[in-house]
Design an enzyme around this catalytic site. Structure first.
Site, PDB file in Angstrom:
ATOM      1  N   ASN A 329       0.816  -1.212   0.000  1.00 45.38           N
ATOM      2  CA  ASN A 329       0.000   0.000   0.000  1.00 45.38           C
ATOM      3  C   ASN A 329       0.848   1.259   0.000  1.00 45.38           C
ATOM      4  OD1 ASN A 329      -3.204  -0.040   0.455  1.00 45.38           O
ATOM      5  ND2 ASN A 329      -2.335  -1.949   1.222  1.00 45.38           N
ATOM      6  N   CYS A 440      -6.745  -0.846   9.304  1.00 44.74           N
ATOM      7  CA  CYS A 440      -6.364  -1.671   8.146  1.00 44.74           C
ATOM      8  C   CYS A 440      -6.009  -0.696   7.032  1.00 44.74           C
ATOM      9  CB  CYS A 440      -7.486  -2.639   7.777  1.00 44.74           C
ATOM     10  SG  CYS A 440      -9.109  -1.881   7.577  1.00 44.74           S
ATOM     11  N   GLY A 443      -9.998   1.359   7.085  1.00 41.49           N
ATOM     12  CA  GLY A 443     -10.481   1.431   8.461  1.00 41.49           C
ATOM     13  C   GLY A 443     -11.964   1.215   8.621  1.00 41.49           C
ATOM     14  N   ARG A 446     -11.998  -4.674   8.105  1.00 43.20           N
ATOM     15  CA  ARG A 446     -11.313  -5.464   9.126  1.00 43.20           C
ATOM     16  C   ARG A 446     -11.198  -4.702  10.442  1.00 43.20           C
ATOM     17  NH1 ARG A 446      -6.574  -6.850   4.885  1.00 43.20           N
ATOM     18  NH2 ARG A 446      -7.333  -4.821   4.156  1.00 43.20           N
TER      19      ARG A 446
END
Length: 833
Positions: A329, A440, A443, A446
């Site tokens: 990411n 995550c 947000g 997960r």
């Protein structure tokens, strides 16, 4: 439209064969006729199973539910597909499914012609497979030579994909009896509870004027996002550290993906530890971007430990992603924190996969259950598959293969990963008094799973009905879990327009169902439809699955039952209510959801109110005193199993009910409740009888006192009468008494012999007189008896004179006998002077 036949137009042979079909539901007994009427008679308008504002729009007779080989009538309403059994005329749950709960539907042709229909020209060659978001795969068989299937598919294409969000049934039905209250008020009330300000109650005036910014020693509520200018996917009110200003919050939001800055989701009332949530930091590809305001905000979660002067609590930054995904990411500007930049922090990666992996895993699990269940969508029993009869359908190799398929689905592994991460987070907060920041990528998937499950473990309030509602509304709805995208509903864009998810071919999306398609087959080339598969993912359903695993480990810790969770997810997937429409609180406010749609919480509460604690939604084993603190499951206990109430309800509906123990316990509870009521009624009657006996005893005592007083009064009257009699005797009177109370006294002049006649027994005649005659023999006798002029020696003071007391007193005396009742005469009156 054609091929949709009204009920009144059915052939006589079909109606006459209904009794025969009740036991078999077979194709063999159907007489196929061509449907040439496109009108519908409205004969189903009074069906008991229809919901409010639900109306039938199409009907198809002589349809076969391939899964169970059952004949019936398929109805299409403005809300769902309904399948009525031809024999019982009742709804078949497997064949009844809401439109928006359908993930995809395909036209199919059977791969292999069954021997049963080999020479039958009416064989089921027109099949429609419907794949549900609730684990079911249903196949309907239509009459050959008709356009039934074509019409049903065309209707599904229009009704399953509304162009606008308010074309959903939730808006058609309206709030009705299940009206919604303002969810903002409920969110503020939950914040007040966390801050220890439960005495405060939120109101619309408080929301409108922004006066809800309460605080305690450590945390405060800010209205910085009241217009959703700070973060469009966050709620209007946020709970943040008291030491951080609104200006610093604005600066921090620019350093987090989608402006989802770190905020508090839950705080421990005793230790001061918090669970915070956010999205990933924008650290960049080289992981070298920093934000002083973000670091200060995160460090403010490390408050001082109670009882440790100067010592600050530790902070764990939990990244739900695998480490490699977090690093990847970075290429998009995201990434993860560095522990060197954040005070007293430790970075932990949980390795939970993204929404796409969960979607594929869910699809494989659904195919496995359809293949090895008792109601497979290809109409073949799992016991007869591969020509065998043993467990699982087939030989040992097929048994091992079926187990392998279940493991390959990965669903249970994903559940275990989530549970392990949640248990670790809860243990850090409960045992170390540490604070935890969870994120995550964005947000809202997960992160929401982990934060809400950790709160469920730590706070027993969230394990009640009201607490569960508060938890879902806080962490899932208010903090912007994109339900429209994940469940597959129309989306609301920022400009206010409505868009539909891009269709994706079912051949590219999921593995095929047990009606196996091969390349080049008619099924593979048939049309298909799917709903938003690019962003669709069963994240919320997976969260409920995790809760069911915790309920299995702690059967007495939850007020609600697994059946409640199943009905809850069914209501959510059906979009019958408005609570879970749209992707954020802001979008729901723009659409006026709370004012125009029914409330799922009011509906579920209404169901429970009919039966109280004996309702199937209530856990009969619930014991709040036993689990009044955090639940900290050990790692060895986190091995998950299939959730039978949800996963197996369509695949194995005739297998032994896994809730039999609960049902028996619930029946015993009902019986106990009835016996308790009978006992209370008996005790009430005993109390009434005891009270009556006490009253009678008091009356008896009163009567006894009255009787005693009467006897004493009679004795006193008798004594007085005797005294009066002696007095009268001393006067030489003739007394005549009558029953009416009159008394005549006559005094004779001459001295006479004193005689005393005792009256005879009174006769029953009321006119009988009672008389008493008294006379004196000599004056001397009279004087000796009563004369007060006698000396102490017994001689008369005037012996030579006649007695002046005889013959001149009480002459012609007429008196009333009642006067004697009021006369008190004592012996002392007649004593000598």
């Amino acid at each position: 439209m054609t091929a949709l036949r009204p009920l009144s137009g059915r052939s006589r042979s079909l109606r006459c064969s209904s009794e025969k079909m009740e036991g078999t539901g077979s194709w063999d007994v159907l007489e196929w006729t061509k449907l040439d009427s496109a009108s519908w008679s409205g004969s189903y308008s009074n069906l008991d199973c229809l919901l409010e504002s639900e109306r039938i729009i199409f009907e198809a007779c002589g349809v076969i539910l391939i899964n169970t080989d059952e004949a019936g009538t398929l109805l299409l309403s403005n809300f769902r597909i309904l399948f009525l059994s031809e024999g019982t005329r009742k709804l078949v749950p497997l064949g009844t499914i809401p439109f928006v709960a359908i993930e995809k539907f395909n036209k199919l042709a059977p791969k292999v012609q069954s021997n049963k229909y080999h020479n039958n020209e009416n064989a089921p060659t027109r099949l429609l497979q419907v794949t549900g978001k609730d684990m079911r795969i249903v196949v309907y068989g239509f009459r050959p030579g008709t356009k039934q299937r074509h019409t049903v598919v065309d209707t599904l294409l229009r009704c399953n994909k509304p162009e606008r969000v308010w074309d959903l049934y939730a808006f058609t039905c309206g709030p009705s009896q299940f009206g919604n209250t303002n969810p903002k008020e409920r969110l503020l009330n939950e914040y007040f509870r966390l801050l220890g300000k439960s005495s405060q109650r939120a109101s619309m005036n408080m929301i409108e004027d922004g006066s809800f910014t309460l605080s305690n020693d450590l945390w405060r509520i800010t209205n910085l996002n009241s217009n959703y200018d700070l973060c469009q996917s966050y709620p209007f009110a946020l709970m943040v550290p008291k030491s951080i200003s609104d200006e610093e919050l604005l600066q921090t939001s620019t350093f987090r993906a989608r402006c989802r800055l770190p905020v508090i989701s839950w705080c421990h009332p005793g230790s001061g530890a918090v669970i915070a949530r956010s999205s990933q930091p924008l650290v960049g590809l080289m992981m070298n971007m920093r934000s002083n305001s973000d670091e200060k905000l995160v460090a403010s979660f490390c408050t001082q430990l109670a009882g440790h002067k100067g010592a600050r609590r530790k902070l764990y930054i939990v990244d739900a992603r695998p480490r490699k995904n977090a690093l990847a990411n970075g290429a998009k500007g995201g990434g993860s924190e560095s522990s060197s930049n954040y005070l007293q922090s430790e970075i932990v990666f949980l390795g939970i996969d993204n929404i796409h992996a969960m979607r594929e895993s869910f699809s494989r699990l659904r195919d496995y259950l359809d293949m090895h269940g008792t109601t497979s969508s290809d109409g073949t029993s799992s016991f007869l598959r591969h020509g065998g009869w043993t467990w699982g359908g087939g030989n040992l190799s097929s048994m091992s293969a079926s187990v392998s398929v279940l493991g390959d689905s990965g669903w249970l592994s994903h559940i275990q990963s989530i549970l392990a991460g949640v248990a670790w987070i809860a243990a850090r907060v409960a045992m170390e008094s540490a604070s935890v920041l969870v994120h995550c990528s964005d947000g809202w998937d997960r992160t929401t799973q982990l934060v809400s499950l950790a709160c469920l473990l730590l706070d027993p309030y969230y394990r009640t009905f009201s607490g569960f509602q508060a938890l879902v509304e806080k962490d899932w709805l208010s903090f912007g879990h994109p339900f429209s995208d994940r469940v597959g509903m129309p989306n609301v864009s920022e400009s206010g327009n409505f868009e539909l998810p891009i269709q994706s071919s079912s051949a590219r999306s999921f593995p095929s169902s047990p009606v196996r398609q091969s390349p080049g087959s008619a099924a593979a080339q048939s049309s298909s439809s799917s709903y938003g598969l690019n962003n669709y993912s069963p994240i919320f359903l997976q969260w409920l699955d995790c809760i069911s695993q915790l309920m299995r480990m702690y059967p007495s810790a939850f007020e609600f039952s697994p059946t409640f969770l199943v009905d809850f997810i069914d209501c959510l997937l059906s979009c019958r209510f408005g609570n879970f429409l749209c992707n954020s609180e802001k979008e729901r406010q723009q659409c006026g959801i709370s004012e125009t749609c029914g409330c799922i919480w009011a509906y579920l509460a209404d169901l429970r109110s009919s039966s109280g604690t004996s309702h199937v939604h209530c856990n009969p084993f619930y014991d709040p005193s036993r689990y009044d603190g955090p639940l900290l499951p050990p790692a060895a206990a986190l091995a998950p199993t299939l959730w039978p109430q949800f996963h197996l309800r369509w695949a194995c509906p005739v297998e032994p009910n896994v809730t039999e123990t609960e049902d028996q316990c619930r029946a015993m509870t009902v019986k106990y409740s009835e016996m308790k009521k009978e006992k209370e009624e008996a005790e009430r009657k005993v109390d009434e009888l005891s009270s009556a006996m006490e009253s009678l005893n008091e009356e008896l005592l009163n009567e006894r006192d009255i009787s005693r007083a009467a006897r004493e009064s009679a004795k006193r009257a008798t004594k007085e009468r005797a005294v009066i009699s002696r007095a009268v005797q001393s006067l030489g009177c003739k007394v005549k008494f009558t029953r009416n109370g009159d008394c005549t006294v006559e005094v004779e002049d001459g001295p006479q012999k004193c005689s005393h006649s005792i009256p005879q027994k009174q006769s029953e005649d009321n006119t009988t007189d009672v008389s008493e005659s008294i006379s004196s023999v000599t004056e001397q006798n009279v004087c000796e008896a009563v004369c007060p002029l006698r000396t102490r020696e017994g001689t008369c003071r005037w012996p030579d004179a006649g007695c002046a007391r005889i013959g001149n007193q009480f002459l012609g005396l007429k008196t009333n006998f009642e006067a004697f009742d009021n006369l008190c005469v004592y012996d002392s009156y007649f004593t000598a002077e």
